[in-house]
Design a protein around this motif. Structure first.
Motif: not given
Lengths: 513, 348
Positions: A133-137, A188-194
């Protein structure tokens, strides 16, 4: 295939010649593409273009008639969702697959361990979940019960579920359909982190601005065929729209409205909640002649309660409903019709039509007792048939004829018949509940133009939609519904989508109410 | 495995599958007859001969079909609205009871008594179904349970009456009601033959129901409520009231079976007046795909099998149970055939 060349990194997924037929319909026609490590590929297409079918094949829900799926160089056995999961493919469906009565952690663990392992190893699982959860927001309380979560939070749980199973390829099916603009940005922010961490994402959508914002490559499907593959930076919304529809499209641009008298007024109206869906909460609402009032909001925030009230299916529990200045009593669907309300229901298959009835029988569903369709309890089918033929001609309903069963029609043609049924009754007030959902763009434009024409002819239109773009395009004034409450009225252009999104998320409402 | 709907079944499919269902039924019955030690062909020949092989046999089949047309129509009308009336048996007895009470207790002259008996029967049958339908529309009580259980309540009530207040004092102790006076009976269609006017009334009712369903607003409402209650309610059709009207018609039709049996054939009321005509009406209606004119055809078919099997078992050494098996198999195969005309079974 220049786009393919520009895709960097190793290929993690390859679809070769996928074909799937349902009876006479070819839902996927020899579709091939590949996905590289660390990219977001958008799968763009209208409803019915075959996007969901293709992903269901990839994920093993359907078996393809022809073609093969390869994940990390290994052929995937067809028809086994378990194999796709094990190979590292995760899917977040449009409709979530969570157990409401369990906690977030339990939902994530469901199906991961053996049934017989004692205690499920919860402490370790919790640590792992929190790290992910932390890694990907993806902020969500692991001990909250899913029933208490918002739609956006549930979607995060779905994504966490996939990540927890070590998914390296994530498929998101229309993920923003249920989100506010702010929640979509967070996604979208999560997807970019992924993708930064080397995951690959297939993003299914029919919303062009989202596709432009998030993807590096776009695949366009039309009528089951792959009709285009372009790098996002080499294209624009206009080109994508043309590819998707196969023709130039122009969005309707309504002229300035000339609002008239208030035709319907809700004065502090409340209705009973239904299940876990809120009822209306002391709602004030004026609907004026010659104006389209757009009601924006995230699904399940009381739109259904308002639509049922205006349709006559529900009556106010408190407060008053006035039509043209007169409070109503004994409110039911028939009195709603007699008050001059035309209703386009949300679900045209289950509420709007009787599937096994003919077009004629469906066309008179709301007027079968009135002359000329019937006299003294006897139906006059030839009069009903001529009325139906008139609707078919005027509203361009493509069908075998007035005696065909309506279930043979496409969604767009079904909606045109409903539209004809409603508009031919010359309603003073029109309730249009998700009038274009699931229609192809040609039908969307047609239905929207008809609503604008009805407005220009003096009808008061209440447009309910979960698609903010549709609301922004058509509405003369906008109100936002959240948890059964209505925002103040905003004029066209007064609020940005982001500001409306805040109202959709429930901010700005007077909680003392 | 899943079922894919077929938008427009081909004629080969729409006609071939039901034909196949009939063949499968015959094959199954032939196998059973062979197991019972009889020659299958001969057995079928005897059934057909027993059903329509002579004037007497044919009239017997028409007589037997009469109550089945009424109960079949009652079920077909109700099922069309998705009102699951399993209680035609109780409504039939209510009609028979009212027929006997009016016919024997009021002492009216025949021309006055007969219409009044029919009317009383209709009202009684309608009232028997009114309770379950009100419980359904007001409180959501499942009408399958209430109508089914009313059959047993009605059977016990009739037994009580036949042992008590309605017992025929001249009946030598048998539990039966006094007989209707001669002039309060339905006349024969042709003097000297057993067929009575109840059969004609049944045909008129079938035509009436057909006209009602296709040409009146009530019929349209009933079909809309049955096909899609949600859409019907949305369109302003008063679903509750339509269900109540449907129930009154259905109950009335089933009661006419009782009226016709008492006034046309038996002349009095006994507790074995109906060998499950009410339940058999469900099979009749289902085989007819709920079409009122089809009900006439399927009632004749079902009656023919019963009458033919009776006669066959006297001639050959095959039990009459074969009639029940034939009907059950015909129904199951037909339901399957109908499913397969509308859906295609596909893998994956």
């Amino acid at each position: 295939m220049t786009a393919q060349d520009t895709a960097q990194g190793e290929t993690v997924l390859r679809l070769s010649g996928i074909t799937k037929r349902f009876g006479a319909l070819t839902a996927n026609d020899a579709i091939s593409f590949s996905l590289a490590k660390g990219e977001v590929v958008a799968l763009l297409g209208e409803n019915g273009a075959g996007k969901t079918t293709l992903m269901n094949i990839l994920f093993g829900h359907y078996t393809a008639d022809e073609g093969s799926v390869e994940v990390f160089g290994q052929a995937l056995p067809p028809g086994q969702p378990g194999a796709a999961l094990a190979a590292g493919v995760g899917m977040v469906h449009q409709h979530f697959t969570l157990a409401d009565n369990m906690t977030v952690l339990e939902n994530v663990l469901l199906g991961t361990g053996s049934l017989w392992s004692p205690g499920l190893g919860k402490p370790a699982a919790r640590r792992r979940l929190q790290a992910l959860a932390e890694d990907f927001g993806l902020v969500v309380d692991p001990d909250a019960r899913v029933a208490e979560l918002s739609v956006g939070e549930r979607q995060r749980v779905e994504i966490l579920k996939a990540l927890y199973r070590d998914a390296r390829i994530l498929i998101l099916d229309e993920p923003t359909a249920v989100l506010t603009p702010q929640e979509a940005d967070a996604l979208f922010l999560t997807l970019r982190k992924m993708v930064a961490q080397g995951l690959s994402v297939i993003f299914i959508s029919h919303k062009l601005h989202e596709v432009m914002a998030i993807s590096s490559r776009v695949l366009v499907l039309r009528h089951g065929k792959l009709v285009g593959e372009v790098a996002t930076r080499d294209t624009d919304r206009h080109q994508l729209a043309t590819l998707m529809v196969g023709a130039e499209i122009t969005a309707p641009a309504p002229a300035e409205a000339r609002p008239g008298a208030v035709l319907m007024r809700l004065d502090r109206v409340s209705t009973q909640p239904r299940g876990n869906r809120p009822g209306l909460d002391a709602v004030d609402l004026d609907i004026k002649a010659g104006q389209i009032l757009g009601l924006a909001g995230v699904s399940g925030n009381g739109q259904g309660a308002l639509a049922d009230l205006i349709s006559g299916l529900d009556a106010p529990a408190s407060g008053t409903l006035e039509i043209a200045g007169h409070p109503v009593s004994g409110w039911n669907p028939r009195s709603a019709l007699h008050s001059g309300i035309g209703r386009i229901p949300e679900d045209r298959h289950r509420t709007g039509t009787v599937a096994d009835f003919t077009l004629t029988e469906n066309a008179v569903l709301e007027s079968y007792r009135d002359a000329p369709n019937a006299r003294a309890g006897w139906m006059d089918w030839s009069a009903a048939r001529s009325k139906t033929e008139a609707i078919i001609a005027k509203y361009d309903v493509r069908c075998p004829g007035p005696e065909a069963r309506i279930r043979l029609l496409s969604g767009g043609n079904m909606q045109k018949l409903i539209l004809g049924r409603v508009l031919e009754a010359a309603p003073r007030i029109i309730l249009a509940n998700q009038p274009v959902r699931g229609l192809d763009i040609g039908a969307v434009t047609y239905v929207q133009e008809q609503l604008i024409a009805a407005r220009d002819a003096g009808a008061a239109v209440l447009l309910i939609s979960e698609d903010l773009d549709e609301i922004l395009t058509l509405s003369d004034v906008i109100r936002v519904i959240s948890d059964g409450r209505l925002s103040p009225e905003f004029a066209r252009g007064e609020k940005t989508p982001a500001e409306l999104g805040q109202w959709m998320a429930g901010q700005g409402f007077d909680h003392a109410a | 495995m899943r079922l894919d709907p077929i938008a427009a079944p081909s004629p080969a499919r729409a006609l071939g599958l039901p034909a196949l269902a009939i063949l499968a039924t015959i094959a199954l019955a032939a196998a059973l007859a062979a197991i019972a030690g009889a020659n299958p062909l001969e057995t079928f020949g005897l059934i057909v001969k027993g059903a329509v092989g002579s004037k007497f046999a044919t009239l017997e089949t028409l007589n037997r079909a009469t109550p089945l047309i009424f109960t079949g129509l009652a079920v077909a009308v109700a099922f069309r609205a998705r009102l699951w009336n399993i209680g035609a048996e109780a409504q039939l007895y209510a009609g028979a009871l009212m027929t006997v009470v009016i016919g024997t207790q009021l002492g009216l002259p025949g021309p006055l008594a007969i219409p009044l008996m029919a009317l009383g029967a209709i009202v009684a049958g309608a009232l028997v179904l009114l309770g379950p339908v009100l419980l359904k529309t007001r409180l959501g009580v499942d009408e399958v349970v209430t109508t089914l259980l009313l059959n047993f309540i009605m059977a016990l009530f009739i037994s009580y009456l036949l042992e008590g207040p309605l017992k025929d004092p001249m009946g030598m102790g048998w539990p039966k009601s006094p007989a209707l006076p001669r002039d309060a009976r339905l006349p024969r269609i042709v003097e000297g033959l057993r067929l009575h006017w109840g059969f004609a009334l049944a045909l008129i009712c079938a035509a009436g129901v057909w006209v009602m369903q296709t040409r009146t607003t009530l019929g349209y409402e009933i079909r809309a409520v049955g096909q899609n209650q949600q859409a019907a309610r949305f369109a302003g059709i008063p679903v509750g009231r339509v269900l109540i009207k449907t129930a009154l018609i259905s109950g009335g039709l089933a009661a006419l079976a009782g009226f016709s049996e008492v006034a046309g054939l038996k002349g009095n009321l006994t507790s074995d007046l109906s060998p499950d005509f009410g339940y058999t009406g469900i099979i009749v209606a289902m085989l007819a795909l709920l079409h009122p004119l089809g009900v006439v055809v399927s009632a004749l078919f079902v009656a023919g099998i019963f009458v033919g099997a009776d006669s066959m078992s006297r001639a050959a050494d095959v039990p009459t149970y074969i009639a029940d098996i034939l009907l059950a198999a015909a129904l199951l195969f037909m339901v399957l055939a109908i499913l397969l005309t509308r859906y295609r079974v596909v893998r994956g």
